[in-house]
Design a protein around this motif. Structure first.
Motif, short mmCIF file in Angstrom:
data_model
loop_
_atom_site.label_atom_id
_atom_site.label_comp_id
_atom_site.label_asym_id
_atom_site.label_seq_id
_atom_site.Cartn_x
_atom_site.Cartn_y
_atom_site.Cartn_z
N SER A 86 0.95 -1.25 0.28
CA SER A 86 -0.01 -0.08 0.11
C SER A 86 0.99 1.34 -0.10
CB SER A 86 -0.90 0.01 1.16
OG SER A 86 -1.53 1.34 1.36
N VAL A 142 -0.44 4.10 0.81
CA VAL A 142 -0.99 5.01 1.67
C VAL A 142 -0.46 4.76 3.24
CG1 VAL A 142 -3.26 6.05 2.65
CG2 VAL A 142 -3.15 5.13 0.29
N ASP A 143 -0.64 3.58 3.71
CA ASP A 143 -0.38 3.02 5.21
C ASP A 143 0.77 2.28 4.88
OD1 ASP A 143 -2.03 4.79 6.60
OD2 ASP A 143 -3.67 2.95 6.26
N SER A 189 -6.38 2.99 2.03
CA SER A 189 -5.78 3.16 3.45
C SER A 189 -6.10 1.95 4.31
CB SER A 189 -6.79 4.39 3.90
OG SER A 189 -8.17 3.92 4.20
N LYS A 190 -5.58 1.86 5.32
CA LYS A 190 -5.91 0.91 6.14
C LYS A 190 -7.32 0.32 6.28
CE LYS A 190 -2.53 -1.21 7.60
NZ LYS A 190 -1.82 -2.27 6.62
N GLU A 223 -9.77 1.19 4.31
CA GLU A 223 -10.39 0.84 3.15
C GLU A 223 -10.02 -0.71 2.90
OE1 GLU A 223 -10.42 4.95 0.83
OE2 GLU A 223 -8.87 3.86 0.76
N GLY A 267 -6.94 1.54 11.54
CA GLY A 267 -7.93 1.07 10.34
C GLY A 267 -9.24 0.45 10.87
N GLU A 308 -11.32 3.37 12.24
CA GLU A 308 -12.04 4.40 11.19
C GLU A 308 -13.13 3.36 10.29
OE1 GLU A 308 -8.58 5.47 8.97
OE2 GLU A 308 -7.93 7.21 10.57
#
Length: 219
Positions: free
Chosen positions: A120, A122-123, A165-166, A168, A206, A209
């Protein structure tokens, strides 16, 4: 049936990749690595995840420990999460290059069309081998450095989480029924996750969220 080699660590991201590949109709050929990692219990969990999906030909590759990382050198402490994108001491030198190389050889042997890896951008904890630039460069290696590639049947490197993201990633895996209860993420490798390493913090954030409950046990 089309075949995919899935890099399966026993962690959350690679398990999500198993779910994605299964959902897309691939026959699963997971590959895991024993590189003397501190969190070696992930290998036993990887086997359980492979069994959960009825995967074919799960391989565990033993590799020489080259050191240089808190994940492979017990004299280096695993640091607490810092939240920056500096390359951390948990970076294992050239790990994804080595992993993808083994996976590529396996894919050629079994005639797989794809290799699936859970990187990833992102994260990604600052790891250089989790960025799109790295995947694009390795795909070029596949295209020009394999029999499959030069014969016009190149093996595709698939990165379903690269822009997620984590949270997602977790939402995607949850929708696909990924067995997160069988996974581990903690770099310290104990039965109860530590909560404070990079991997634990990103995982907990993650799930929070995503408004889902993390099914593993924490200290």
């Amino acid at each position: 049936m089309k075949k995919a080699v899935v890099l399966l660590s026993g962690g959350l991201d690679s398990t999500t990749c198993m779910a994605v590949a299964k959902n897309e109709g691939y026959e699963l050929y997971p590959i895991s690595f024993d590189y003397n990692q501190r969190h070696k219990r992930e290998l036993a969990l990887a086997k359980k995840i492979a069994d959960y999906y009825g995967a074919e030909g799960h391989k565990i590759i033993s590799m020489e420990n080259v050191g240089g990382s808190a994940l492979t050198d017990m004299s280096i402490d695993v640091p607490a999460y810092k939240g920056d994108h500096q390359i951390p001491i948990t970076y294992v030198p050239a790990r994804n290059i080595l992993f993808l190389s083994y996976a590529l050889g396996y894919a050629e042997v079994i005639g797989a069309e794809a290799i699936v890896i859970g990187v990833s951008a992102v994260d990604y904890s600052g790891y250089p081998d989790c960025r799109p630039e790295f995947i694009e460069a390795f795909q070029k290696v596949v295209d020009v450095g394999t029999a499959a590639g030069v014969e016009g049947k190149s093996i595709k490197i698939i990165t379903p989480l690269i822009h997620l993201s984590k949270a997602e990633t977790i939402e995607l895996g949850h929708q696909l029924g990924a067995p997160y209860h069988l996974t581990t993420s903690c770099y310290n490798g104990e039965e109860e996750a530590c909560r404070v390493c990079d991997s634990c913090v990103l995982r907990l954030k993650g799930f929070e969220e995503a408004k889902l409950e993390d099914p593993i046990v924490y200290k």
